[in-house]
Scaffold this motif. Sequence first.
Motif, PDB file in Angstrom:
ATOM      1  N   ARG A 201      43.760 125.141  77.734  1.00 32.26           N
ATOM      2  CA  ARG A 201      44.945 125.969  77.948  1.00 32.26           C
ATOM      3  C   ARG A 201      46.192 125.126  77.767  1.00 32.26           C
ATOM      4  O   ARG A 201      46.174 123.918  77.931  1.00 32.26           O
ATOM      5  CB  ARG A 201      44.923 126.573  79.349  1.00 32.26           C
TER       6      ARG A 201
ATOM      7  N   ASP B 184      48.874 126.056  79.593  1.00 32.56           N
ATOM      8  CA  ASP B 184      49.500 126.181  80.902  1.00 32.56           C
ATOM      9  C   ASP B 184      48.479 125.799  81.979  1.00 32.56           C
ATOM     10  O   ASP B 184      47.283 125.947  81.787  1.00 32.56           O
ATOM     11  CB  ASP B 184      50.006 127.605  81.140  1.00 32.56           C
TER      12      ASP B 184
ATOM     13  N   ASN C   5      46.704 126.768  84.784  1.00 33.17           N
ATOM     14  CA  ASN C   5      46.346 127.945  85.559  1.00 33.17           C
ATOM     15  C   ASN C   5      44.833 127.952  85.751  1.00 33.17           C
ATOM     16  O   ASN C   5      44.086 128.479  84.929  1.00 33.17           O
ATOM     17  CB  ASN C   5      46.824 129.213  84.867  1.00 33.17           C
TER      18      ASN C   5
ATOM     19  N   ASP D 134      42.898 129.570  87.892  1.00 27.48           N
ATOM     20  CA  ASP D 134      42.292 130.895  88.050  1.00 27.48           C
ATOM     21  C   ASP D 134      41.994 131.545  86.700  1.00 27.48           C
ATOM     22  O   ASP D 134      40.920 132.110  86.492  1.00 27.48           O
ATOM     23  CB  ASP D 134      43.189 131.825  88.867  1.00 27.48           C
ATOM     24  N   ARG D 135      42.947 131.467  85.796  1.00 20.17           N
ATOM     25  CA  ARG D 135      42.728 132.050  84.464  1.00 20.17           C
ATOM     26  C   ARG D 135      41.645 131.300  83.699  1.00 20.17           C
ATOM     27  O   ARG D 135      40.857 131.903  82.975  1.00 20.17           O
ATOM     28  CB  ARG D 135      44.025 132.075  83.669  1.00 20.17           C
TER      29      ARG D 135
ATOM     30  N   TYR E  25      45.560 121.308  78.998  1.00 22.06           N
ATOM     31  CA  TYR E  25      44.724 121.312  80.187  1.00 22.06           C
ATOM     32  C   TYR E  25      43.315 121.707  79.768  1.00 22.06           C
ATOM     33  O   TYR E  25      43.110 122.797  79.236  1.00 22.06           O
ATOM     34  CB  TYR E  25      45.279 122.299  81.209  1.00 22.06           C
TER      35      TYR E  25
END
Length: 84
Positions: free
Chosen positions: A15, A17, A19, A21-22, A74
């Motif tokens: 990713r 960003d 995140n 959870d995503r 990430y």
Amino acid sequence: MAEKILRSDKIVITRKDANFDRACDEAYRHAVSMLGIDEDGHATRVKGWDRSSCCIRVVFERYEHIASMVGHEYNYYFRGEAVK
């Protein structure tokens, strides 16, 4: 104790960003696809799968944060398992 009836390949979610959870949601969807679980709970790729007594388990293994002048990346590493 749960018996593993199939373990998926390593699942890597990348990713731009941060995140978690995503990344977890995306890893779960990937595991469902890799294990061949349809929307009714039937499995096409798991021997011994019984939708009433089996489940999918997604396990987080590792995290990498790579930063450079270009930006951040990430990487989240998971494995998926079919268990009963």
